[in-house]
Design a protein around this motif. Sequence first.
Motif, PDB file in Angstrom:
ATOM      1  N   ILE A  51       2.340   1.190   8.428  1.00  0.00           N
ATOM      2  CA  ILE A  51       0.959   0.806   8.149  1.00  0.00           C
ATOM      3  C   ILE A  51       0.949  -0.494   7.345  1.00  0.00           C
ATOM      4  N   PRO A  52       0.251  -1.532   7.809  1.00  0.00           N
ATOM      5  CA  PRO A  52       0.169  -2.773   7.025  1.00  0.00           C
ATOM      6  C   PRO A  52      -0.424  -2.518   5.648  1.00  0.00           C
ATOM      7  N   VAL A  53       0.148  -3.152   4.634  1.00  0.00           N
ATOM      8  CA  VAL A  53      -0.295  -2.961   3.247  1.00  0.00           C
ATOM      9  C   VAL A  53      -0.703  -4.306   2.663  1.00  0.00           C
ATOM     10  N   GLU A  54      -1.911  -4.344   2.090  1.00  0.00           N
ATOM     11  CA  GLU A  54      -2.417  -5.570   1.460  1.00  0.00           C
ATOM     12  C   GLU A  54      -1.840  -5.737   0.056  1.00  0.00           C
ATOM     13  N   THR A  55      -1.978  -4.698  -0.776  1.00  0.00           N
ATOM     14  CA  THR A  55      -1.506  -4.753  -2.165  1.00  0.00           C
ATOM     15  C   THR A  55      -0.731  -3.486  -2.502  1.00  0.00           C
ATOM     16  N   LEU A  56       0.449  -3.676  -3.082  1.00  0.00           N
ATOM     17  CA  LEU A  56       1.288  -2.553  -3.500  1.00  0.00           C
ATOM     18  C   LEU A  56       1.429  -2.567  -5.009  1.00  0.00           C
ATOM     19  N   TYR A  57       1.086  -1.451  -5.644  1.00  0.00           N
ATOM     20  CA  TYR A  57       1.242  -1.318  -7.086  1.00  0.00           C
ATOM     21  C   TYR A  57       2.336  -0.308  -7.402  1.00  0.00           C
ATOM     22  N   LEU A  58       3.281  -0.730  -8.226  1.00  0.00           N
ATOM     23  CA  LEU A  58       4.328   0.151  -8.740  1.00  0.00           C
ATOM     24  C   LEU A  58       4.466  -0.097 -10.233  1.00  0.00           C
ATOM     25  N   PRO A  59       4.810   0.921 -11.017  1.00  0.00           N
ATOM     26  CA  PRO A  59       5.025   0.696 -12.452  1.00  0.00           C
ATOM     27  C   PRO A  59       6.302  -0.116 -12.671  1.00  0.00           C
ATOM     28  N   LYS A  60       6.440  -0.645 -13.872  1.00  0.00           N
ATOM     29  CA  LYS A  60       7.633  -1.438 -14.190  1.00  0.00           C
ATOM     30  C   LYS A  60       8.890  -0.573 -14.203  1.00  0.00           C
ATOM     31  N   ALA A  61       8.737   0.688 -14.580  1.00  0.00           N
ATOM     32  CA  ALA A  61       9.874   1.597 -14.647  1.00  0.00           C
ATOM     33  C   ALA A  61      10.427   1.852 -13.243  1.00  0.00           C
ATOM     34  N   THR A  62      11.737   1.688 -13.072  1.00  0.00           N
ATOM     35  CA  THR A  62      12.380   1.898 -11.776  1.00  0.00           C
ATOM     36  C   THR A  62      13.409   3.030 -11.897  1.00  0.00           C
ATOM     37  N   LYS A  63      14.102   3.295 -10.805  1.00  0.00           N
ATOM     38  CA  LYS A  63      15.098   4.367 -10.807  1.00  0.00           C
ATOM     39  C   LYS A  63      16.228   3.987  -9.854  1.00  0.00           C
ATOM     40  N   GLU A  64      17.458   4.214 -10.269  1.00  0.00           N
ATOM     41  CA  GLU A  64      18.616   3.887  -9.442  1.00  0.00           C
ATOM     42  C   GLU A  64      18.904   5.052  -8.492  1.00  0.00           C
ATOM     43  N   THR A  65      18.057   5.214  -7.495  1.00  0.00           N
ATOM     44  CA  THR A  65      18.234   6.288  -6.523  1.00  0.00           C
ATOM     45  C   THR A  65      18.130   5.713  -5.116  1.00  0.00           C
ATOM     46  N   LYS A  66      18.648   6.451  -4.146  1.00  0.00           N
ATOM     47  CA  LYS A  66      18.544   6.022  -2.758  1.00  0.00           C
ATOM     48  C   LYS A  66      17.081   5.969  -2.331  1.00  0.00           C
ATOM     49  N   THR A  67      16.282   6.905  -2.829  1.00  0.00           N
ATOM     50  CA  THR A  67      14.852   6.921  -2.498  1.00  0.00           C
ATOM     51  C   THR A  67      14.194   5.609  -2.897  1.00  0.00           C
ATOM     52  N   TYR A  68      14.463   5.165  -4.124  1.00  0.00           N
ATOM     53  CA  TYR A  68      13.855   3.913  -4.599  1.00  0.00           C
ATOM     54  C   TYR A  68      14.407   2.722  -3.812  1.00  0.00           C
ATOM     55  N   GLN A  69      15.698   2.746  -3.494  1.00  0.00           N
ATOM     56  CA  GLN A  69      16.311   1.672  -2.713  1.00  0.00           C
ATOM     57  C   GLN A  69      15.699   1.591  -1.318  1.00  0.00           C
ATOM     58  N   ASP A  70      15.378   2.746  -0.729  1.00  0.00           N
ATOM     59  CA  ASP A  70      14.743   2.763   0.596  1.00  0.00           C
ATOM     60  C   ASP A  70      13.370   2.097   0.548  1.00  0.00           C
ATOM     61  N   VAL A  71      12.634   2.341  -0.536  1.00  0.00           N
ATOM     62  CA  VAL A  71      11.324   1.706  -0.701  1.00  0.00           C
ATOM     63  C   VAL A  71      11.499   0.189  -0.828  1.00  0.00           C
ATOM     64  N   GLU A  72      12.486  -0.225  -1.597  1.00  0.00           N
ATOM     65  CA  GLU A  72      12.740  -1.661  -1.777  1.00  0.00           C
ATOM     66  C   GLU A  72      13.133  -2.326  -0.449  1.00  0.00           C
ATOM     67  N   LYS A  73      13.925  -1.631   0.362  1.00  0.00           N
ATOM     68  CA  LYS A  73      14.317  -2.166   1.667  1.00  0.00           C
ATOM     69  C   LYS A  73      13.108  -2.328   2.578  1.00  0.00           C
ATOM     70  N   ALA A  74      12.239  -1.335   2.579  1.00  0.00           N
ATOM     71  CA  ALA A  74      11.021  -1.394   3.395  1.00  0.00           C
ATOM     72  C   ALA A  74      10.127  -2.542   2.940  1.00  0.00           C
ATOM     73  N   MET A  75      10.011  -2.720   1.634  1.00  0.00           N
ATOM     74  CA  MET A  75       9.218  -3.824   1.089  1.00  0.00           C
ATOM     75  C   MET A  75       9.782  -5.173   1.542  1.00  0.00           C
ATOM     76  N   LYS A  76      11.096  -5.304   1.446  1.00  0.00           N
ATOM     77  CA  LYS A  76      11.752  -6.558   1.825  1.00  0.00           C
ATOM     78  C   LYS A  76      11.560  -6.856   3.304  1.00  0.00           C
ATOM     79  N   ALA A  77      11.687  -5.825   4.139  1.00  0.00           N
ATOM     80  CA  ALA A  77      11.531  -6.011   5.578  1.00  0.00           C
ATOM     81  C   ALA A  77      10.110  -6.453   5.938  1.00  0.00           C
ATOM     82  N   LYS A  78       9.121  -5.999   5.168  1.00  0.00           N
ATOM     83  CA  LYS A  78       7.718  -6.347   5.424  1.00  0.00           C
ATOM     84  C   LYS A  78       7.248  -7.509   4.550  1.00  0.00           C
TER      85      LYS A  78
END
Length: 298
Positions: A120-147
């Motif tokens: 689904i195309p996304v106009e604005t994505l909000y995430l808190p500053k706090a991150t996590k060193e997990t595969k789940t978070y890395q998958d989100v980052e990969k999806a963001m980078k690809a889009k």
Amino acid sequence: MATKRQKQAVFKQLLLPILIIIGALLYRPVSGLFHGGETWQAPPADENQLTVSYLDVGQGDATLIQKGGFHMLIDAGNNNKGETVVECLKQAGVKKLDVLVGTHPDSDHIGGLDTVIENIPVETLYLPKATKETKTYQDVEKAMKAKKLTAQMPEIGKEYTYEKNLVLRFLSPDETYSDANNNSLVVQAAYGKTRFLFMGDAEEEAEKKLVEKQYDLECDVLKLGHHGSHTATSQTFLQKADPVYAIISCGRDNSYGHPHAEVLARLEEEDVQIYRTDTMGTIQAVSDGEQVTLSTEQ
């Protein structure tokens, strides 16, 4: 039968003249004597309805907010619920998300976020500053980078207006907590005279800060923090929010025992009507700007 808020309105109407007379008799202009909280209002509603769908994603969170051509998703359930959320969005006619929020990095909230971003195309994505060193978070980052999508941290306390009269605010966090749950983005929405509050997994420490900052937290519908855990929805916070309805998003027979008995007892004591995704499926709240009507899938 009169609703809780109708009873409160009648009581306030009867009490107000008495308070005005007493106030006039006792008033002395002493600077700084009183420090009340804010009063938060939204512009008048129009002919459109605001629809908030608390999706049944098992032990997790996913909430779709729609008004006119505006579409917003808060969280997307666990890793195995991404396709379910995408299908719900498509069935709701969502072709683009104006706002996508991942309240915090726990997998039961952002697990399906990568699938949503990919489909689904996304106009604005909000995430808190706090991150996590997990595969789940890395998958989100990969999806963001690809889009080619960059996450933003919303300005805490600022009003964001959509469709001319749907007003959103992010109330927390304005600091970094040691407990990841308290780093959840807390979202408040107002349409006409109706209010909604979405707590993510925010717990008592974050709730206390919201009360101390004297935000106007009163709402018609409260999405409970941390799936109804005893670590959230403190008595002080609940009384400040004073909801008519409470939404608990949790999985049937989950291993955490959510929602906890003490929270349910607290809600019942405060005369709050309880709605649960584990027993009722997806819950939909519709506001015309004057009142909110709830319906359930089951």
